[in-house]
Design a protein around this motif. Structure first.
Motif, PDB file in Angstrom:
ATOM      1  N   PRO A  26       0.779  -1.243  -0.104  1.00  0.00           N
ATOM      2  CA  PRO A  26       0.054  -0.125   0.121  1.00  0.00           C
ATOM      3  C   PRO A  26       0.746   1.306  -0.145  1.00  0.00           C
ATOM      4  CG  PRO A  26      -0.007  -0.977   2.181  1.00  0.00           C
ATOM      5  CD  PRO A  26       0.634  -1.855   1.278  1.00  0.00           C
ATOM      6  N   PHE A  27       0.483   2.010  -0.868  1.00  0.00           N
ATOM      7  CA  PHE A  27       1.133   3.411  -0.838  1.00  0.00           C
ATOM      8  C   PHE A  27       0.333   4.761  -1.356  1.00  0.00           C
ATOM      9  CE2 PHE A  27       1.260   2.169  -5.247  1.00  0.00           C
ATOM     10  CZ  PHE A  27       1.273   3.476  -5.945  1.00  0.00           C
ATOM     11  N   ALA A  28       0.451   5.799  -1.315  1.00  0.00           N
ATOM     12  CA  ALA A  28      -0.392   6.931  -1.920  1.00  0.00           C
ATOM     13  C   ALA A  28       0.561   8.022  -2.217  1.00  0.00           C
ATOM     14  CB  ALA A  28      -1.389   7.310  -0.780  1.00  0.00           C
ATOM     15  N   LEU A  29       0.350   8.839  -3.249  1.00  0.00           N
ATOM     16  CA  LEU A  29       0.890   9.890  -3.693  1.00  0.00           C
ATOM     17  C   LEU A  29       0.478  10.967  -2.965  1.00  0.00           C
ATOM     18  CD1 LEU A  29       2.480  11.328  -6.160  1.00  0.00           C
ATOM     19  CD2 LEU A  29       0.134  11.856  -7.117  1.00  0.00           C
ATOM     20  N   VAL A  34       8.700  14.890  -5.418  1.00  0.00           N
ATOM     21  CA  VAL A  34       7.489  14.029  -5.623  1.00  0.00           C
ATOM     22  C   VAL A  34       7.533  13.481  -4.006  1.00  0.00           C
ATOM     23  CG1 VAL A  34       6.732  12.144  -6.580  1.00  0.00           C
ATOM     24  CG2 VAL A  34       7.980  13.618  -7.791  1.00  0.00           C
ATOM     25  N   ASP A  35       6.268  13.282  -3.768  1.00  0.00           N
ATOM     26  CA  ASP A  35       6.098  12.584  -2.239  1.00  0.00           C
ATOM     27  C   ASP A  35       5.116  11.439  -2.501  1.00  0.00           C
ATOM     28  OD1 ASP A  35       7.553  14.692  -0.686  1.00  0.00           O
ATOM     29  OD2 ASP A  35       5.954  16.160  -1.324  1.00  0.00           O
ATOM     30  N   PHE A  36       5.614  10.330  -1.858  1.00  0.00           N
ATOM     31  CA  PHE A  36       4.768   9.392  -1.531  1.00  0.00           C
ATOM     32  C   PHE A  36       4.715   8.902  -0.133  1.00  0.00           C
ATOM     33  CE2 PHE A  36       5.903   8.655  -6.100  1.00  0.00           C
ATOM     34  CZ  PHE A  36       4.794   8.367  -6.577  1.00  0.00           C
ATOM     35  N   CYS A  37       3.616   8.390   0.288  1.00  0.00           N
ATOM     36  CA  CYS A  37       3.322   7.852   1.587  1.00  0.00           C
ATOM     37  C   CYS A  37       3.396   6.444   1.707  1.00  0.00           C
ATOM     38  CB  CYS A  37       2.015   8.341   2.262  1.00  0.00           C
ATOM     39  SG  CYS A  37       2.013  10.108   2.778  1.00  0.00           S
ATOM     40  N   ILE A  38       3.959   5.794   2.610  1.00  0.00           N
ATOM     41  CA  ILE A  38       4.154   4.375   2.704  1.00  0.00           C
ATOM     42  C   ILE A  38       4.116   4.180   4.236  1.00  0.00           C
ATOM     43  CG2 ILE A  38       5.599   4.200   0.607  1.00  0.00           C
ATOM     44  CD1 ILE A  38       8.221   3.908   2.379  1.00  0.00           C
ATOM     45  N   ARG A  39       4.015   2.674   4.699  1.00  0.00           N
ATOM     46  CA  ARG A  39       4.002   2.283   6.051  1.00  0.00           C
ATOM     47  C   ARG A  39       5.239   2.348   6.407  1.00  0.00           C
ATOM     48  NH1 ARG A  39       0.188  -2.823   5.980  1.00  0.00           N
ATOM     49  NH2 ARG A  39       1.578  -3.582   4.653  1.00  0.00           N
TER      50      ARG A  39
END
Length: 230
Positions: free
Chosen positions: A64-67, A86-91
């Protein structure tokens, strides 16, 4: 993505020696394998290309991830006025697997002094892989609320507008309180944001409360019900 500790304090050109390649002991140049003539001339397009390439690689991992960040604002209908990365969110628990997947695809991945993100390089653009927003770990619930949206031609999960603004408001402090950078985002996405949830989650803190007051005076959002009864 701005945090109280500015993740851009280490300039890619001047601060490479202070970064460490994730999973390795020796640093390598951030722009290894990238030629200037290969990059799109327009910086916005270069950032979008990097977002698409890294987003496609993250999709292949199945994690799972999100921009996030300015490219996420653009995906939600904001103007194409992208910032410097550029930013991505990850656990947090996926950080090692994400770093390995990007390295296997040929991208340099670095662990900076800040312990809430990894940094990668794609097409000469900085990519931040954030696993804590405003000192709170990125959760499965946050990523589950992401919306599948096209970033140019690539579909990928994008943080919801409410969560995007929440991360920015929660990062406000006496040392970092740039209302001017967040105001255009709030104005652009105002109809897609759950303002009641944001007031409930952030409104008791002085800096977000001041920001809500500015939004009310500019008639970007309606006055809070409690204020109307005073």
């Amino acid at each position: 993505m701005t945090q109280p500790a500015d993740d851009h304090a280490l300039d890619q050109r001047a601060g490479v020696s202070e970064l460490r390649v994730a999973g390795e002991s020796v640093p390598v140049p951030c722009h290894a394998g990238t030629r200037e003539e290969d990059l799109p001339l327009d910086r916005n397009q270069a950032i979008l290309q990097a977002a698409k390439q890294v987003g496609a690689l993250l999709k292949k991992t199945g994690l799972p991830f999100a921009l996030a960040g300015s490219v996420a604002v653009y995906a939600h209908g904001g103007v194409q006025n992208l910032q410097h990365d550029v930013d991505f969110c990850i656990r947090p628990e996926d950080a090692g697997a994400v770093a390995q997947a990007l390295r296997e695809a040929g991208l340099p991945v670095f662990t900076p002094p800040e312990d809430w993100l990894l940094k990668a390089d794609c097409l000469g653009q900085q990519v931040d892989l954030i696993h804590a927003l405003a000192h709170e770990p990125v959760t499965a619930e946050l990523l589950d609320r992401a919306e599948e949206l096209p970033v140019d031609s690539v579909l990928m999960p994008v943080l919801s507008p409410t969560d995007l603004l929440h991360g920015l408001l929660a990062a406000f402090s006496e040392h970092h309180c740039d209302f001017g950078a967040v105001l255009p985002i709030a104005r652009t996405l105002r109809e897609k944001i759950d303002w009641e949830r944001l007031r409930r989650d952030c409104g008791a803190d002085p800096m977000p409360a001041a920001f809500f007051f500015i939004l009310e005076r500019l008639e970007i959002i309606p006055a809070h019900a409690e204020e109307e009864h005073r």
